[in-house]
Motif scaffolding. Structure first.
Motif, PDB file in Angstrom:
ATOM      1  N   GLY A 107       0.924  -1.253  -0.226  1.00  6.35           N
ATOM      2  CA  GLY A 107      -0.142  -0.104   0.061  1.00  6.35           C
ATOM      3  C   GLY A 107       0.842   1.247  -0.177  1.00  6.35           C
ATOM      4  N   ILE A 108       0.178   2.270  -0.099  1.00  7.04           N
ATOM      5  CA  ILE A 108       0.905   3.616   0.118  1.00  7.04           C
ATOM      6  C   ILE A 108       1.288   4.162   1.449  1.00  7.04           C
ATOM      7  N   GLN A 109       2.452   3.968   1.950  1.00  9.32           N
ATOM      8  CA  GLN A 109       2.645   4.280   3.426  1.00  9.32           C
ATOM      9  C   GLN A 109       3.384   5.576   3.456  1.00  9.32           C
ATOM     10  N   SER A 110       3.251   6.212   4.856  1.00 10.47           N
ATOM     11  CA  SER A 110       3.697   7.208   5.220  1.00 10.47           C
ATOM     12  C   SER A 110       4.301   7.049   6.554  1.00 10.47           C
ATOM     13  N   GLY A 111       5.680   7.354   6.642  1.00 13.56           N
ATOM     14  CA  GLY A 111       6.491   6.935   7.933  1.00 13.56           C
ATOM     15  C   GLY A 111       6.938   5.721   8.068  1.00 13.56           C
ATOM     16  N   ASP A 112       7.537   5.197   9.246  1.00  7.82           N
ATOM     17  CA  ASP A 112       8.448   3.845   9.279  1.00  7.82           C
ATOM     18  C   ASP A 112       7.996   3.218  10.624  1.00  7.82           C
ATOM     19  N   LEU A 113       8.247   1.850  10.456  1.00  7.63           N
ATOM     20  CA  LEU A 113       7.888   1.120  11.849  1.00  7.63           C
ATOM     21  C   LEU A 113       8.712   1.437  12.710  1.00  7.63           C
ATOM     22  N   PRO A 114       8.292   1.438  14.054  1.00  4.39           N
ATOM     23  CA  PRO A 114       9.352   1.652  15.447  1.00  4.39           C
ATOM     24  C   PRO A 114      10.429   0.630  15.323  1.00  4.39           C
ATOM     25  N   PRO A 115      11.630   1.031  15.101  1.00  5.83           N
ATOM     26  CA  PRO A 115      12.734  -0.076  15.151  1.00  5.83           C
ATOM     27  C   PRO A 115      12.747  -0.902  16.503  1.00  5.83           C
ATOM     28  N   SER A 116      12.497  -0.633  17.603  1.00  8.40           N
ATOM     29  CA  SER A 116      12.554  -1.174  18.821  1.00  8.40           C
ATOM     30  C   SER A 116      11.216  -2.208  18.719  1.00  8.40           C
ATOM     31  N   ASN A 117      10.313  -2.116  18.026  1.00  6.44           N
ATOM     32  CA  ASN A 117       8.908  -3.192  18.224  1.00  6.44           C
ATOM     33  C   ASN A 117       8.530  -3.462  16.790  1.00  6.44           C
ATOM     34  N   LYS A 118       9.682  -3.482  15.898  1.00  2.07           N
ATOM     35  CA  LYS A 118       9.163  -3.450  14.501  1.00  2.07           C
ATOM     36  C   LYS A 118       8.419  -4.853  14.098  1.00  2.07           C
ATOM     37  N   ASP A 119       8.808  -6.048  14.772  1.00  9.59           N
ATOM     38  CA  ASP A 119       8.166  -7.056  14.570  1.00  9.59           C
ATOM     39  C   ASP A 119       6.782  -7.157  14.666  1.00  9.59           C
ATOM     40  N   GLN A 120       6.652  -6.906  16.330  1.00  9.65           N
ATOM     41  CA  GLN A 120       5.445  -6.807  16.909  1.00  9.65           C
ATOM     42  C   GLN A 120       4.502  -5.936  15.984  1.00  9.65           C
ATOM     43  N   ALA A 121       4.880  -4.665  15.611  1.00 14.59           N
ATOM     44  CA  ALA A 121       4.028  -3.890  14.869  1.00 14.59           C
ATOM     45  C   ALA A 121       3.506  -4.593  13.433  1.00 14.59           C
ATOM     46  N   ALA A 122       4.473  -5.293  12.825  1.00 15.41           N
ATOM     47  CA  ALA A 122       4.303  -5.670  11.600  1.00 15.41           C
ATOM     48  C   ALA A 122       3.194  -7.062  11.966  1.00 15.41           C
ATOM     49  N   THR A 123       3.211  -7.635  12.912  1.00  9.17           N
ATOM     50  CA  THR A 123       2.157  -8.674  12.992  1.00  9.17           C
ATOM     51  C   THR A 123       1.008  -8.293  13.197  1.00  9.17           C
ATOM     52  N   TYR A 124       0.768  -7.037  13.812  1.00  3.67           N
ATOM     53  CA  TYR A 124      -0.510  -6.353  14.316  1.00  3.67           C
ATOM     54  C   TYR A 124      -1.228  -5.753  12.934  1.00  3.67           C
ATOM     55  N   LEU A 125      -0.069  -5.239  12.283  1.00  3.88           N
ATOM     56  CA  LEU A 125      -0.504  -4.622  10.942  1.00  3.88           C
ATOM     57  C   LEU A 125      -1.152  -5.591  10.034  1.00  3.88           C
ATOM     58  N   LYS A 126      -0.315  -6.932  10.178  1.00  5.04           N
ATOM     59  CA  LYS A 126      -1.111  -7.854   9.099  1.00  5.04           C
ATOM     60  C   LYS A 126      -2.648  -8.376   9.717  1.00  5.04           C
ATOM     61  N   GLU A 127      -2.704  -8.483  11.060  1.00  4.03           N
ATOM     62  CA  GLU A 127      -4.135  -8.852  11.567  1.00  4.03           C
ATOM     63  C   GLU A 127      -5.086  -7.558  11.180  1.00  4.03           C
ATOM     64  N   ALA A 128      -4.620  -6.300  11.129  1.00  3.93           N
ATOM     65  CA  ALA A 128      -5.478  -5.248  11.038  1.00  3.93           C
ATOM     66  C   ALA A 128      -5.909  -5.416   9.551  1.00  3.93           C
ATOM     67  N   LYS A 129      -5.023  -5.606   8.757  1.00  8.56           N
ATOM     68  CA  LYS A 129      -5.446  -5.554   7.293  1.00  8.56           C
ATOM     69  C   LYS A 129      -6.332  -6.655   6.735  1.00  8.56           C
ATOM     70  N   THR A 130      -6.320  -7.992   7.572  1.00 13.82           N
ATOM     71  CA  THR A 130      -7.489  -8.823   7.568  1.00 13.82           C
ATOM     72  C   THR A 130      -8.754  -8.378   7.902  1.00 13.82           C
ATOM     73  N   ALA A 131      -8.652  -7.750   9.029  1.00 14.38           N
ATOM     74  CA  ALA A 131     -10.036  -7.386   9.856  1.00 14.38           C
ATOM     75  C   ALA A 131     -10.748  -6.184   8.701  1.00 14.38           C
ATOM     76  N   VAL A 132      -9.826  -5.134   8.299  1.00 15.26           N
ATOM     77  CA  VAL A 132     -10.551  -4.404   7.393  1.00 15.26           C
ATOM     78  C   VAL A 132     -11.067  -5.005   6.002  1.00 15.26           C
ATOM     79  N   ASP A 133     -10.083  -5.637   5.751  1.00  9.18           N
ATOM     80  CA  ASP A 133     -10.741  -6.337   4.167  1.00  9.18           C
ATOM     81  C   ASP A 133     -11.925  -7.042   4.477  1.00  9.18           C
ATOM     82  N   ALA A 134     -12.242  -7.497   5.689  1.00 11.98           N
ATOM     83  CA  ALA A 134     -13.542  -8.100   6.052  1.00 11.98           C
ATOM     84  C   ALA A 134     -14.426  -7.037   6.360  1.00 11.98           C
ATOM     85  N   GLY A 135     -14.107  -5.855   6.350  1.00  8.59           N
ATOM     86  CA  GLY A 135     -15.093  -4.700   6.554  1.00  8.59           C
ATOM     87  C   GLY A 135     -15.424  -4.441   7.980  1.00  8.59           C
ATOM     88  N   LYS A 136     -14.233  -4.989   8.865  1.00 14.74           N
ATOM     89  CA  LYS A 136     -14.315  -4.672  10.455  1.00 14.74           C
ATOM     90  C   LYS A 136     -13.307  -3.564  10.715  1.00 14.74           C
TER      91      LYS A 136
END
Length: 642
Positions: A107-136
């Motif tokens: 997608g079109i991205q602005s900003g960068d993932l926080p270095p200290s919590n990059k892996d956790q952020a990426a995991t939750y972003l994936k969950e968020a993407k699944t939810a919003v694609d389902a309209g939630k």
């Protein structure tokens, strides 16, 4: 995600949430509000405010996401929308717009993932993407620690074809915790090494070890190598040169008739002994003053002003367009979080008067965030005593919050509502980035505000030391007919705090949503009235909003009321304003005046009605009564008009 507070029976509902065991709370009293009870209550309140901060942040961010998606669907370039939001809201570390079925990384991205919590952020972003694609809608749990705390949010578009997800930085939670620990006196003060100070018993000025929060009660702090001196006759240039040489002075600042001498080689007690040989009215330590509050948060950048809320169009409190009896401000956070305004009849008061541009309110504090969207057009050019310039930008948050309680734009479809619509705020920064300031800076700020048109002044700061220097400044503003409003303090003590306990000042205690004494609120015979002071939602720096607790939050409610009274009847003297607020208050606690609530909870409607009629008798604060409270030194007793 925290459940949103009910918009029905607002004050009662919020009160139940704030104090789930309220029915078991004992009546206020020194034998009941013990150190253990006080500390336990403060810790519970701190935890509550941090949770509410989290909720406020999540609630406002959801509104921001909806706004951005609406702008994108309206044809604005995606990149511009995302960059603009992040430029106004630093807490939004990453924003990603993507189409349905598209991996979030594409997608079109602005900003960068926080270095200290990059892996956790990426995991939750994936969950968020699944939810919003389902309209939630999606919000993750908090992750990270300390000042590096985050959560991920996702919002689908109205058409379901695209969505917005992102990582939001919640360092404000740690800021709130740190600030509350200090201002609710949950840790000994001072805990920084910035100030060279000693702690003393306020009455005896004997050294006192402060290694527990309860030791703050009745304790004052002063600069090790500085004293304040008022000479009966100003020294000549030759005498001043002699003094500087004998004490090896680094500096000698003068404000009015008073000097602050600073040395490297002599401590305060030795300096006080030295000046005893000179013809002085008084010599005293150079005391420190602190804010009287405690914390919570949130944010917003939407600026769609309702056509009915031209907050800057009136220059007087008369001939205002009427507000209907069923009027409800459209400010986004009002219904859910501002239990305090309905409790004191604020909206009904707006049917009578909403303020006047020419009744200026000084906020003598940590400064004000001059860029906050909910304060635009409400601020006058102010002054920064700390740096000696005209930029009173807030670097703490306290002054911005106090200002919002008084004058946040009303009915502008944004954030919170202030108590006055049209009164302008004069910001004066006298406390530094630690939330502390010297007697000199506070006194200078009071005098500056009085000289620059302030009709009402808020002082949400204090110390237990009765400083002649500060009292001189208070007397100066009082004699210029300024209504001076001050917070009583947050140590749950009967020890009088200053400037609140000076007879020229109107002292404010704090109550909660059920009209009970706030567990932290100071009390005593000097208390005039009570106002809401628990989890008060207001403006906060960097386009955010915070829910803070403390007598600092109660005081601006009374300050705003004083401004409304003077807007209604500009001919009233400051003493008449005081008497109206006392006489119109709703009695709480024991019948009549008591030391926990003063004359009771402020009532906006009754006070404005009395101001219109100008019926307040000047009978509450005679000199004899002030002397009985031991608040008026003999040298001032003859000068105070009542």
């Amino acid at each position: 995600m925290w459940r949103y507070l009910s918009t029905i029976t607002l004050a009662l509902g919020l009160g139940i949430i704030l104090f789930p065991e309220h029915n078991n709370r004992p009546k206020p009293g020194p034998e009941v509000y013990s150190a253990k009870y006080e500390t336990t209550s403060k810790l519970a309140l701190l935890e509550q405010d941090v949770k509410l901060t989290d909720e406020l942040c999540r609630s406002q961010c959801a509104i921001d996401y909806t706004t951005m998606l609406s702008q994108i669907e309206g044809g604005e370039p995606v990149t511009n929308v995302l960059k603009n939001m992040r430029s106004h809201h630093e807490k939004m570390d990453v924003l990603v717009w993507s189409q349905k079925g598209q991996p979030w990384e594409k997608g079109i991205q602005s900003g960068d993932l926080p270095p200290s919590n990059k892996d956790q952020a990426a995991t939750y972003l994936k969950e968020a993407k699944t939810a919003v694609d389902a309209g939630k809608h999606y919000q993750s749990p908090k992750f990270g620690a300390g000042h590096q705390v985050y959560f991920v949010q996702g919002t689908p578009s109205t058409n379901g074809n695209d969505s917005l997800i992102g990582v939001i930085h919640q360092d404000v939670l740690a800021q709130v915790t740190d600030h509350q620990m200090k201002n609710l006196r949950l840790e000994p003060y001072p805990n920084e090494n910035r100030w060279k100070v000693e702690s003393v018993d306020t009455h005896s000025l004997k050294d006192k070890v402060v290694d527990h929060p309860e030791d703050n009660q009745g304790t004052s702090h002063y600069h090790q190598n500085e004293v304040v001196v008022r000479f009966k006759t100003d020294p000549t240039d030759a005498q001043l040169k002699q003094i500087k040489a004998e004490i090896k002075a680094i500096s000698a600042q003068k404000l009015g008739y008073t000097y602050v001498f600073r040395t490297e080689s002599m401590e305060a007690k030795a300096l006080m002994a030295y000046f005893s040989k000179w013809n002085v009215a008084y010599v005293e330590p150079h005391f420190l003053y602190m804010t009287n509050d405690y914390y919570d948060d949130q944010e917003k950048d939407q600026d769609t002003t309702d056509s009915s809320s031209n907050s800057n169009s009136h220059s007087s409190g008369t001939e205002q367009a009427p507000v209907s009896a069923n009027f409800m401000p459209n400010d986004r956070l009002y219904q859910k979080y501002q239990w305090n305004l309905p409790l004191i009849e604020t909206v009904q008061g707006w049917q009578l008067n909403r303020g006047a541009n020419d009744v200026i309110v000084a906020v003598v504090d940590t400064g004000v965030d001059q860029q906050h969207p909910d304060l635009q057009g409400q601020l006058l050019p102010g002054y920064n005593v700390i740096s000696g310039n005209d930029n009173p930008q807030d670097d703490v948050g306290h002054g911005t919050h106090v200002t919002g309680v008084i004058a946040a734009l009303v009915n502008n479809n944004l954030g919170v509502a202030g108590m006055t619509w049209y009164n302008k705020v004069l910001p004066v920064k006298v406390l530094d980035q630690t939330g502390a300031g010297s007697t000199y800076s506070v006194a200078q700020g009071i005098i500056w505000a009085a000289d620059h048109g302030a009709k009402v002044m808020n002082l949400s700061l204090g110390n237990y030391a009765d400083s002649g220097f500060l009292h001189d400044a208070i007397q100066y503003a009082y004699d210029k007919d300024v209504a001076l409003i001050a917070a009583s303090g947050n140590d749950n003590t009967e020890q009088p705090g200053f400037p609140a306990a000076y007879p020229e000042v109107f002292a404010v205690a704090a109550s909660d949503s059920q009209n009970q004494k706030a567990p932290f609120s100071n009390y005593g015979d000097y208390i005039d009235v009570t106002a809401p002071g628990v989890s008060i939602a207001s403006t906060y720096p960097n386009n955010q909003y915070a829910a803070l607790s403390g007598t600092s939050m109660a005081s601006p409610h009374v300050t705003a009321l004083a401004a409304l009274i003077r807007s209604t009847n500009p001919n009233l003297k400051n003493t008449e304003v005081y008497d109206i607020m006392r006489k119109s208050a709703q009695d709480l606690g024991d019948e009549g005046r008591d030391k926990y609530f003063g004359y009771g909870l402020i009532d906006v409607v009754k006070a404005i009605e009395m101001a219109k009629q100008n019926t307040a008798p000047l009978s509450y604060w005679p000199q004899d009564f002030a002397r009985q409270l031991h608040l008026v030194p003999r040298k001032y007793a003859g000068a105070i008009e009542r």
